[in-house]
Write an enzyme that holds these catalytic residues in place. Structure first.
Site, PDB file in Angstrom:
ATOM      1  N   PHE A 152       0.920  -1.138   0.233  1.00  8.47           N
ATOM      2  CA  PHE A 152       0.207  -0.194   0.038  1.00  8.47           C
ATOM      3  C   PHE A 152       0.810   1.210   0.034  1.00  8.47           C
ATOM      4  O   PHE A 152       1.561   1.420   1.006  1.00  8.47           O
ATOM      5  CB  PHE A 152      -1.002  -0.003   1.104  1.00  8.47           C
ATOM      6  CG  PHE A 152      -1.958   0.942   1.181  1.00  8.47           C
ATOM      7  CD1 PHE A 152      -3.197   0.694   0.765  1.00  8.47           C
ATOM      8  CD2 PHE A 152      -1.750   2.225   2.029  1.00  8.47           C
ATOM      9  CE1 PHE A 152      -4.261   1.659   0.817  1.00  8.47           C
ATOM     10  CE2 PHE A 152      -2.687   3.119   2.123  1.00  8.47           C
ATOM     11  CZ  PHE A 152      -4.168   3.014   1.518  1.00  8.47           C
ATOM     12  N   GLU A 194       4.778  10.076   0.862  1.00  7.94           N
ATOM     13  CA  GLU A 194       5.860  10.491   0.047  1.00  7.94           C
ATOM     14  C   GLU A 194       7.059  10.908   0.725  1.00  7.94           C
ATOM     15  O   GLU A 194       6.744  11.650   1.813  1.00  7.94           O
ATOM     16  CB  GLU A 194       5.255  11.190  -1.126  1.00  7.94           C
ATOM     17  CG  GLU A 194       3.870  10.735  -1.645  1.00  7.94           C
ATOM     18  CD  GLU A 194       3.342  11.347  -2.929  1.00  7.94           C
ATOM     19  OE1 GLU A 194       3.935  12.729  -3.095  1.00  7.94           O
ATOM     20  OE2 GLU A 194       2.849  11.017  -3.692  1.00  7.94           O
ATOM     21  N   PRO A 195       8.189  11.020   0.218  1.00 10.18           N
ATOM     22  CA  PRO A 195       9.274  11.731   0.847  1.00 10.18           C
ATOM     23  C   PRO A 195       9.156  12.997   0.772  1.00 10.18           C
ATOM     24  O   PRO A 195      10.010  14.037   1.370  1.00 10.18           O
ATOM     25  CB  PRO A 195      10.470  10.797   0.188  1.00 10.18           C
ATOM     26  CG  PRO A 195       9.902  10.526  -1.238  1.00 10.18           C
ATOM     27  CD  PRO A 195       8.695  10.018  -0.993  1.00 10.18           C
ATOM     28  N   ALA A 217       6.554  15.138   0.224  1.00  9.46           N
ATOM     29  CA  ALA A 217       5.240  15.927   0.547  1.00  9.46           C
ATOM     30  C   ALA A 217       4.423  15.129   1.675  1.00  9.46           C
ATOM     31  O   ALA A 217       4.879  14.467   2.156  1.00  9.46           O
ATOM     32  CB  ALA A 217       4.552  15.681  -1.056  1.00  9.46           C
ATOM     33  N   GLN A 227       2.873  -1.513  46.754  1.00 11.89           N
ATOM     34  CA  GLN A 227       1.912  -0.758  46.595  1.00 11.89           C
ATOM     35  C   GLN A 227       2.357  -0.030  45.182  1.00 11.89           C
ATOM     36  O   GLN A 227       1.257   0.235  44.256  1.00 11.89           O
ATOM     37  CB  GLN A 227       1.243   0.231  47.654  1.00 11.89           C
ATOM     38  CG  GLN A 227       0.030   0.406  47.666  1.00 11.89           C
ATOM     39  CD  GLN A 227      -0.467   0.978  49.069  1.00 11.89           C
ATOM     40  OE1 GLN A 227       0.112   1.765  49.503  1.00 11.89           O
ATOM     41  NE2 GLN A 227      -1.778   1.066  49.269  1.00 11.89           N
ATOM     42  N   GLU A 286      -0.697   3.880   9.657  1.00 13.29           N
ATOM     43  CA  GLU A 286      -1.954   4.264   9.371  1.00 13.29           C
ATOM     44  C   GLU A 286      -2.110   5.631   9.819  1.00 13.29           C
ATOM     45  O   GLU A 286      -3.303   6.061  10.318  1.00 13.29           O
ATOM     46  CB  GLU A 286      -3.049   3.254   9.922  1.00 13.29           C
ATOM     47  CG  GLU A 286      -3.605   2.484   8.808  1.00 13.29           C
ATOM     48  CD  GLU A 286      -2.646   1.162   8.593  1.00 13.29           C
ATOM     49  OE1 GLU A 286      -1.629   1.418   8.112  1.00 13.29           O
ATOM     50  OE2 GLU A 286      -2.999   0.203   8.912  1.00 13.29           O
TER      51      GLU A 286
HETATM   52  C1  LIG Z   1       6.343   0.717  10.474  1.00 13.24           C
HETATM   53  C2  LIG Z   1       5.871   1.545   9.478  1.00 13.24           C
HETATM   54  C3  LIG Z   1       5.040   1.118   8.398  1.00 13.24           C
HETATM   55  C4  LIG Z   1       4.641   1.838   7.289  1.00 13.24           C
HETATM   56  N1  LIG Z   1       4.062   1.253   6.383  1.00 13.24           N
HETATM   57  C5  LIG Z   1       3.427   2.225   5.576  1.00 13.24           C
HETATM   58  C6  LIG Z   1       2.924   1.685   4.136  1.00 13.24           C
HETATM   59  O1  LIG Z   1       2.661   0.446   4.050  1.00 13.24           O
HETATM   60  N2  LIG Z   1       2.599   2.408   3.168  1.00 13.24           N
HETATM   61  C7  LIG Z   1       2.892   3.736   3.421  1.00 13.24           C
HETATM   62  O2  LIG Z   1       2.250   4.516   2.300  1.00 13.24           O
HETATM   63  N3  LIG Z   1       3.050   4.411   4.438  1.00 13.24           N
HETATM   64  C8  LIG Z   1       3.535   3.434   5.472  1.00 13.24           C
HETATM   65  N4  LIG Z   1       3.972   4.156   6.640  1.00 13.24           N
HETATM   66  C9  LIG Z   1       4.105   5.577   6.836  1.00 13.24           C
HETATM   67  C10 LIG Z   1       3.140   6.161   7.649  1.00 13.24           C
HETATM   68  O3  LIG Z   1       1.887   6.186   7.252  1.00 13.24           O
HETATM   69  C11 LIG Z   1       3.713   7.833   7.795  1.00 13.24           C
HETATM   70  O4  LIG Z   1       4.995   7.780   8.671  1.00 13.24           O
HETATM   71  C12 LIG Z   1       2.757   8.469   8.685  1.00 13.24           C
HETATM   72  O5  LIG Z   1       1.530   8.514   8.176  1.00 13.24           O
HETATM   73  C13 LIG Z   1       3.126   9.700   8.911  1.00 13.24           C
HETATM   74  O6  LIG Z   1       3.429  10.440   7.737  1.00 13.24           O
HETATM   75  P1  LIG Z   1       5.019  11.221   7.419  1.00 13.24           P
HETATM   76  O7  LIG Z   1       6.085  10.103   7.853  1.00 13.24           O
HETATM   77  O8  LIG Z   1       5.161  11.567   6.071  1.00 13.24           O
HETATM   78  O9  LIG Z   1       5.275  12.013   8.305  1.00 13.24           O
HETATM   79  P2  LIG Z   1       5.020  13.622   8.165  1.00 13.24           P
HETATM   80  O10 LIG Z   1       4.006  14.100   7.184  1.00 13.24           O
HETATM   81  O11 LIG Z   1       6.471  14.334   7.748  1.00 13.24           O
HETATM   82  O12 LIG Z   1       4.790  14.355   9.448  1.00 13.24           O
HETATM   83  C14 LIG Z   1       5.696  14.501  10.633  1.00 13.24           C
HETATM   84  C15 LIG Z   1       4.970  15.023  11.724  1.00 13.24           C
HETATM   85  O13 LIG Z   1       4.314  16.201  11.495  1.00 13.24           O
HETATM   86  C16 LIG Z   1       2.846  16.206  11.543  1.00 13.24           C
HETATM   87  N5  LIG Z   1       2.297  16.837  10.528  1.00 13.24           N
HETATM   88  C17 LIG Z   1       2.511  16.759   9.217  1.00 13.24           C
HETATM   89  N6  LIG Z   1       1.392  17.548   8.506  1.00 13.24           N
HETATM   90  C18 LIG Z   1       0.991  18.434   9.491  1.00 13.24           C
HETATM   91  C19 LIG Z   1      -0.002  19.394   9.460  1.00 13.24           C
HETATM   92  N7  LIG Z   1      -0.616  19.851   8.009  1.00 13.24           N
HETATM   93  N8  LIG Z   1      -0.357  19.876  10.662  1.00 13.24           N
HETATM   94  C20 LIG Z   1       0.173  19.689  11.758  1.00 13.24           C
HETATM   95  N9  LIG Z   1       1.108  18.345  11.727  1.00 13.24           N
HETATM   96  C21 LIG Z   1       1.260  17.967  10.834  1.00 13.24           C
HETATM   97  C22 LIG Z   1       2.823  14.718  11.394  1.00 13.24           C
HETATM   98  O14 LIG Z   1       1.500  14.413  12.293  1.00 13.24           O
HETATM   99  C23 LIG Z   1       3.685  14.132  12.263  1.00 13.24           C
HETATM  100  O15 LIG Z   1       3.877  13.992  13.416  1.00 13.24           O
HETATM  101  C24 LIG Z   1       4.550   3.310   7.572  1.00 13.24           C
HETATM  102  C25 LIG Z   1       5.207   3.937   8.643  1.00 13.24           C
HETATM  103  C26 LIG Z   1       5.980   3.006   9.789  1.00 13.24           C
HETATM  104  C27 LIG Z   1       6.670   3.650  10.765  1.00 13.24           C
END
Ligand SMILES: Cc1cc2nc3c(=O)[nH]c(=O)nc-3n(C[C@H](O)[C@H](O)[C@H](O)COP(=O)(O)OP(=O)(O)OC[C@H]3O[C@@H](n4cnc5c(N)ncnc54)[C@H](O)[C@@H]3O)c2cc1C
Length: 386
Positions: A127, A131-132, A134, A282, A366
């Protein structure tokens, strides 16, 4: 030896669950250290998963699956979550994140093409949303342009779990940026197709043995028949799967936390200081009570929402509540478990440090805690109590 052939499911689900608990203790737990050291699941474990039926719990019966509902699958996933984090991750990818969109939105042709190999545990469906370069959701940059019966996909995805065991990936991309969230489409992309470049990502904090892939799509051609759902429906498809999957991440938090509590209870009776086992102090009892109460609350919340998933209700707010409470709960429980174990909890031999590291992955799978809060707050502010 757990074999799904010995049970008439779902009628004998409770017996299967008991057997699954023994399977985790007797066959998975002894391999945890090997998984840590080799950074891979041993091949003999794959064979046992197939025999045990773990790759096909929720998959449709017509394709050789067991066809369990969310309410039937949830408690089984909770049992699995007592084991190494990567085992839980793989089982859930096969049974929900990898197969959910295909089961709900796939055409017969797509299901026939992919589900049998999933049922046999040969390959899955990864799934790819994150994105790295965005943010997630409408901020994504990956896009596809249509030319006749072919779409051409361009962009980058990363952190894609189980990418090494996937034959194809579900990729979310803009097909019409001007339409905003209604311009996003979900594609089934063959991993070996032209213009698809996969690379392995560096090791994580925990979840040893799980592979995370990064993908680059260089004008990769994808036939128009490979859409999952309609053009423009992609965000809805993704959120449908994520909403329900968040409930299962909450149940994964419950299973992992329960394992930490079970180990902590055993330790408090064994460890004697100043002439008494820790269990009779306790301060320690307070932590045990907090752990048990928070786990019970998270389980009850998750199971209430799981029932609504089976009723076909929209559970976006509730699923995020389950996931948010679950990840906060497992964080606190992991802290207490480490505190109760004292210095040896920090050593690898007690496995507490492994569970501690693996529990942190559940914060992000998720969606991050902040994203869950956004989903909940948006809904509460718009609709109040409901
Ligand atoms: C073990 C593991 C398995 C994963 N598997 C999958 C997979 O199978 N497929 C997949 O697509 N992804 C996967 N991921 C990625 C995961 O879904 C994301 O890391 C997660 O959703 C956070 O997105 P990001 O890493 O881009 O964080 P970023 O978007 O960089 O966010 C960094 C921090 O800033 C906060 N933030 C970001 N934007 C905002 C905003 N607009 N306002 C306020 N706060 C904000 C976020 O909440 C977070 O705390 C996986 C991650 C892990 C650790």
């Amino acid at each position: 030896m757990l074999s799904i052939q010995d049970y008439r499911l779902p009628e004998q689900l409770d017996e299967y669950r008991q057997a699954l608990r023994r399977f985790v203790k007797e066959e998975c737990d002894p391999l945890a250290q090997e998984i840590e050291e080799t950074n891979a699941l041993p091949p003999r474990l794959w064979d046992r998963f197939r025999e045990a039926g773990l790759f096909r719990l929720t998959l449709p019966r017509q394709y050789g699956g067991i066809g369990l509902t969310a309410g039937q699958y949830g408690p089984l996933l909770e049992e699995i979550a007592h084991s190494h984090g990567t085992i839980r991750l793989f089982v859930h990818i096969w049974n929900w994140i990898g197969s959910g969109a295909l089961m709900r939105y796939g055409t017969d042709e797509q299901r026939r093409a992919y589900l049998p190999a999933m049922v046999r545990g040969e390959s899955t469906f990864a799934f790819a949303l994150t994105e790295p370069d965005a943010g997630t959701g409408t901020d994504i940059r990956t896009s596809a342009r249509r030319d006749g019966d072919v779409y051409y996909l361009t962009g980058n995805k990363h952190l894609v779990s189980c990418a090494d065991h996937a034959r194809a990936i579900q990729v979310i991309a803009y097909t019409d940026r001007a339409k905003g969230e209604n311009g996003i489409t979900m594609f089934v992309v063959e991993k070996s197709g032209p213009g698809v470049v996969m690379s392995a990502q560096p090791d994580g904090m925990g979840m040893r043995g799980s592979f995370h892939g990064a993908f680059r799509f260089e004008d990769a051609p994808v036939p128009a028949g490979n859409l999952l759902g309609e053009e423009g429906q992609g965000l809805q498809v993704a959120l449908d799967i994520l909403d329900t999957s968040r409930v299962f991440i909450g149940l994964s938090c419950v299973g992992l936390a329960q394992e930490l509590l079970d180990r902590s209870v055993a330790h408090t009776w064994k460890r004697v200081t100043f002439g008494k086992p820790l269990a009779q102090r306790q301060a320690i009892q307070g932590m045990i009570a907090n752990m048990a109460t928070e786990i019970a609350a998270a389980r009850a919340l998750a199971m209430a929402v799981v029932a609504r998933v089976d009723a076909g209700e929209q559970v976006r707010r509730e699923a995020s509540q389950v996931k948010l409470f679950g990840l906060q709960m497992v964080g606190r429980v992991a802290d207490w478990a480490l505190e109760i174990h004292g210095g040896i909890g920090y050593l690898k031999e007690t496995a507490i440090e492994r569970y501690y590291r693996d529990s942190r992955a559940l914060w992000f799978e998720e969606g991050s805690p902040t994203i869950q809060r956004q989903v909940i707050a948006r809904d509460v502010l718009a609709h109040g109590r409901q």
